[in-house]
Write a protein that holds these residues in place. Structure first.
Motif, PDB file in Angstrom:
ATOM      1  N   UNK A   1       0.829  -1.215   0.000  1.00 42.34           N
ATOM      2  CA  UNK A   1       0.000   0.000   0.000  1.00 42.34           C
ATOM      3  C   UNK A   1       0.861   1.262   0.000  1.00 42.34           C
ATOM      4  N   UNK A   2       1.983   1.226   0.699  1.00 46.45           N
ATOM      5  CA  UNK A   2       2.858   2.414   0.727  1.00 46.45           C
ATOM      6  C   UNK A   2       3.471   2.671  -0.654  1.00 46.45           C
TER       7      UNK A   2
ATOM      8  N   UNK B   1       0.347   4.054  -2.834  1.00 45.93           N
ATOM      9  CA  UNK B   1       0.040   5.443  -2.499  1.00 45.93           C
ATOM     10  C   UNK B   1       1.007   6.409  -3.179  1.00 45.93           C
TER      11      UNK B   1
ATOM     12  N   UNK C   1       3.322  -2.144  10.391  1.00 46.96           N
ATOM     13  CA  UNK C   1       2.133  -1.322  10.630  1.00 46.96           C
ATOM     14  C   UNK C   1       2.428  -0.279  11.699  1.00 46.96           C
TER      15      UNK C   1
ATOM     16  N   UNK D   1       6.274   2.857  10.292  1.00 40.59           N
ATOM     17  CA  UNK D   1       6.296   3.162   8.861  1.00 40.59           C
ATOM     18  C   UNK D   1       7.697   3.497   8.339  1.00 40.59           C
TER      19      UNK D   1
ATOM     20  N   UNK E   1      -2.103  12.486   5.665  1.00 36.07           N
ATOM     21  CA  UNK E   1      -3.547  12.216   5.685  1.00 36.07           C
ATOM     22  C   UNK E   1      -3.892  10.793   5.271  1.00 36.07           C
ATOM     23  N   UNK E   2      -2.930  10.115   4.651  1.00 35.42           N
ATOM     24  CA  UNK E   2      -3.182   8.708   4.308  1.00 35.42           C
ATOM     25  C   UNK E   2      -3.389   7.862   5.556  1.00 35.42           C
ATOM     26  N   UNK E   3      -2.702   8.236   6.628  1.00 33.40           N
ATOM     27  CA  UNK E   3      -2.760   7.447   7.863  1.00 33.40           C
ATOM     28  C   UNK E   3      -3.076   8.380   9.041  1.00 33.40           C
ATOM     29  N   UNK E   4      -4.340   8.818   9.107  1.00 30.55           N
ATOM     30  CA  UNK E   4      -4.690   9.810  10.130  1.00 30.55           C
ATOM     31  C   UNK E   4      -4.521   9.304  11.561  1.00 30.55           C
ATOM     32  N   UNK E   5      -4.501   7.985  11.755  1.00 30.04           N
ATOM     33  CA  UNK E   5      -4.393   7.437  13.112  1.00 30.04           C
ATOM     34  C   UNK E   5      -2.950   7.159  13.522  1.00 30.04           C
ATOM     35  N   UNK E   6      -1.995   7.371  12.610  1.00 31.63           N
ATOM     36  CA  UNK E   6      -0.625   6.923  12.904  1.00 31.63           C
ATOM     37  C   UNK E   6      -0.005   7.674  14.087  1.00 31.63           C
TER      38      UNK E   6
ATOM     39  N   UNK F   1      -1.463   8.894  16.678  1.00 31.20           N
ATOM     40  CA  UNK F   1      -2.028   8.354  17.915  1.00 31.20           C
ATOM     41  C   UNK F   1      -1.467   6.961  18.202  1.00 31.20           C
ATOM     42  N   UNK F   2      -1.277   6.167  17.154  1.00 30.87           N
ATOM     43  CA  UNK F   2      -0.708   4.830  17.356  1.00 30.87           C
ATOM     44  C   UNK F   2       0.705   4.923  17.925  1.00 30.87           C
TER      45      UNK F   2
END
Lengths: 246, 471
Positions: A31-32, A35, A208, A211, A232-237, A239-240
């Motif tokens: 996916x990376x 993108x 995951x 990155x 914006x591709x990974x809005x939760x990153x 926080x993770x």
């Protein structure tokens, strides 16, 4: 890269070594690339097939003890694949995969099982199972702090021809007596480009949660750094990363 | 504890233990510390180590174990038997030894007993209760950080069963781990109960070589290992769809088919119901007379309940591991918005790597929100799968991001408990911000719908022509 311009990512034995969801690492890699406008394909290499030897990246994951020895036997029967892993491809080996890529795995009965010998390391049963979150700092350029989950019964010691993938900051590593996490096959000074093996005990899946490690592997496989990814591709990153590294 | 002198004999010790246990349970209840069955059971067990053996003596017992579906299936079995009189049942899901003691103390005069038992605590309970029937539903990876690997669990169950050759085992023929654990028992009733989760049995649980499967396009209908010969046994029981909504037909190879209109959704609960009727049959209850009672089970310890919250109607489903998520996503098949809540406390399992094994494609096209202490892990997983979503650690904030109307909520163990508590509480003002936002809008057009129902089961044409299958 393959002739038609698509990067081929092989998942080795997802049917045998699928216990800890490490096949997700291939999804992250593919996916990376997509993108960034690079075509990518994931090839599941199951035990009933002849493994492809021309893939750009290979990933292999964790599994239970019996499955681990079955996987090691299967890999040892495919010389072409072994050569690809040793000389041409970029590989990520996780947990049982790390042990299989090493020289020797000793089981609880004291029997020694041969590994592929791609990494100078030996594994043997630990006094107790290693379970828990781990944070370490990678020796690979640009990778930084890495997070992941350890869950294994064996412990691993590196020989002189393997180098640590990371040094632990907190939580377990390869062996209770060291602060070493994982292993890499080449001197870190050269590791920014070209083929080689990165091995770790970290689940999560590790790519995951980290990155920068995924992009490090991709840059080596493509022979050039990749453009940065739109956050914006990974809005939760964020926080993770804060969950595990904060 | 010298209340009971050793010289006074076991009967007095037993009576004192039960009295003390009941008292402890009552005190616990009055203090608002829960149902009290666990603490009561613990006190009684401490005072009289063989209290469970004595409490179970003379009763006809059914034990229910496996990774998923224990609570639901034990409720269905208890419902099936209730026509015959009171049934002792650990209905709240306290499924270790103390919970079993508590349940039997609470219903002292019942001749019948149904106990769900944690698969890792099966040995002591089975040895004490000596049940007429043991139901073995399925075995799959569960909390890998706490529980050792699932094959080891299967071997442990097998060794426990070897001590109880008289117990009838009602077992799932579609799960190779179950077959490897139960296959050596002399009295097994095989049920085609399906196995949506195959990731733990791609290799043979007995010998480690590859398992072959034949599918009907969606699900495996037969499986075998060419290396050691382990294979799917002939099921005696199976089910097929019926025309009426919620209806299905339970078949036995020697008994007339029984139509059931289920109060519980999803394929997995049809299989659970079939297993419950097989277990009832094994203790002498006619499945046809049990079916109406089973159909009245509509909610199990909060699972499948519908709760109104603000202008939403939330149906919550508990899941605890990847196999359970797969089944839940089937139960929830539809176009409704969905809230997924994941925690990673000890009871949930600390490692959430398994999120990457979930069949998330069924979420595509639905409006999705993620929440819980591991909302970010789930959010990252969905982003890599290209599924837009809202995220916020607080389930109510995430829920507020979903449109009004019916919502499906799927949550793991502590998240499910907390979600139900929050939904029952007073509505709170929505807290804006704090989440990760939502860079791309969720699609407004409903998707074309869930994958259609599987084709009706055909006769199995795997290695042995005998086996009806889960549709």
């Amino acid at each position: 890269m393959r002739a038609h311009g698509s990067v081929a990512i092989a998942v080795l034995l997802p049917d045998v070594l699928g216990t800890y969801s490490d096949a997700g690492n291939a999804v992250v890699l593919a996916q990376r690339l997509r993108w960034r406008g690079v075509a990518a394909e994931i090839v599941d290499v199951t035990a009933g097939t002849v493994p492809p030897t021309g893939c750009d990246l290979y990933v292999i994951g964790g599994g239970e003890d019996t499955a681990e020895y079955v996987a090691a036997d299967w890999l040892a029967r495919h010389d072409g694949l072994r050569t690809a892993l040793a000389e041409r491809a970029v590989s990520l080996a996780v947990c049982a995969g790390l042990q299989i890529f090493g020289r020797v795995m000793t089981d609880r009965a004291g029997v020694e099982h041969a590994g592929l010998g791609l990494l100078d390391l030996v594994s043997s049963p630990g006094a107790r199972r290693t379970v828990g979150e781990s944070v370490s700092v990678s020796t690979l350029p640009g990778v930084g702090r890495v997070t992941g989950f350890h869950n294994h019964g064996g412990v691993t010691l590196l020989g002189p021809d393997a180098l640590p993938f990371a040094h632990t900051e907190r939580g377990p590593g390869n062996h209770p007596g060291t602060r070493v996490e994982g292993a890499v096959s080449r001197p870190t000074a050269d590791a920014a480009t070209g083929p080689g093996i990165v091995a770790t005990y970290l689940h999560g899946p590790v790519l995951a949660r980290n990155p920068a490690l995924a992009d490090h592997l991709l840059a080596r496989a493509l022979g050039a750094p990749l453009p940065p990814l739109d956050p914006d591709r990974l809005p939760d990153m964020a926080a993770l990363r804060a969950t595990y590294l904060g | 504890m010298n209340v009971v002198g050793t010289g006074r004999g076991p009967t007095i010790r037993f009576r004192v233990a039960v009295t003390a246990g009941r008292l402890a349970a009552e005190v616990s209840r009055r203090l608002g510390c829960g149902g009290g069955s666990v603490i009561g059971g613990r006190v009684a067990h401490r005072l009289c180590p063989d209290v469970l053996t004595r409490l179970a003596a003379g009763r006809t017992s059914v034990l229910v174990t496996g990774t998923n579906g224990k609570t639901t299936t034990s409720h269905l079995v208890a419902a099936a038997l209730r026509d015959r009189g009171p049934v002792a049942h650990n209905a709240s899901g306290s499924n270790m030894l103390d919970g079993a003691v508590g349940a039997l103390m609470a219903t002292p005069r019942s001749r019948l007993c149904v106990l769900e038992v944690d698969e890792l605590h099966l040995g002591p309970v089975l040895d004490a209760v000596r049940p007429a029937v043991l139901v073995l539903l399925n075995l799959s990876r569960d909390q890998l950080d706490r529980v050792s690997e699932v094959r080891q669990t299967a071997r442990t169950v097998e060794s426990v069963l070897a001590r109880h050759p008289d117990t009838v085992v009602v077992a799932n023929a579609d799960d190779p781990l179950v077959v490897s654990a139960a296959g050596s028992s002399p009295h097994v009733v095989w049920v085609a109960a399906g196995a949506g989760w195959e990731a733990d049995t791609r290799t043979c649980p007995t010998c480690g070589h590859q398992v072959s499967r034949r599918t009907n396009g969606l699900r495996a209908v037969s499986w075998w290992c060419d290396h050691c010969g382990l294979h799917r046994p002939c099921p005696a029981w199976w089910w097929t769809p019926a025309d009426e909504p919620g209806g299905f037909v339970v078949h036995h190879r020697d008994v007339a088919a029984v139509t059931v209109v289920s109060g519980l959704p999803g394929r997995v609960n049809r299989s659970n119901t079939t297993i419950a009727l097989a277990a009832a049959d094994a203790v002498g209850t006619d499945p046809a007379s049990a079916a109406p009672h089973v159909a009245r089970v509509r909610s199990v310890a909060g699972r499948y309940d519908r709760v109104a919250w603000e202008d939403r109607l939330v149906r919550s489903v508990l899941v605890k591991n990847p196999a359970g998520w797969g089944e839940a996503l089937d139960v929830l098949a539809g176009a409704r918005p969905v809230l997924l809540v994941v925690n990673a406390r000890e009871a949930d399992g600390r490692d959430v790597s398994w999120l990457w094994d979930l069949p998330v494609d069924v979420l595509r096209g639905r409006v999705v929100a993620v929440a819980g202490e591991r909302a970010a892990d789930l959010g990252v997983r969905l982003s890599y799968a290209g599924i837009p979503h809202h995220s916020h650690p607080d389930p109510l904030v995430a829920l507020a991001a979903l449109p009004a109307g019916e919502v499906d909520a799927v949550a793991n163990y502590t998240a499910f408990r907390d979600l139900r508590r929050s939904l029952a509480g007073p509505a709170r003002p929505r807290r804006p911000g704090g989440g990760t936002g939502h860079p791309r809008p969720a699609p407004e057009v409903p998707p074309p719908g869930p994958p259609g129902p599987a084709e009706p089961a055909g006769p199995d044409s795997g290695r042995r022509r005998c086996a009806p299958t889960v549709p």
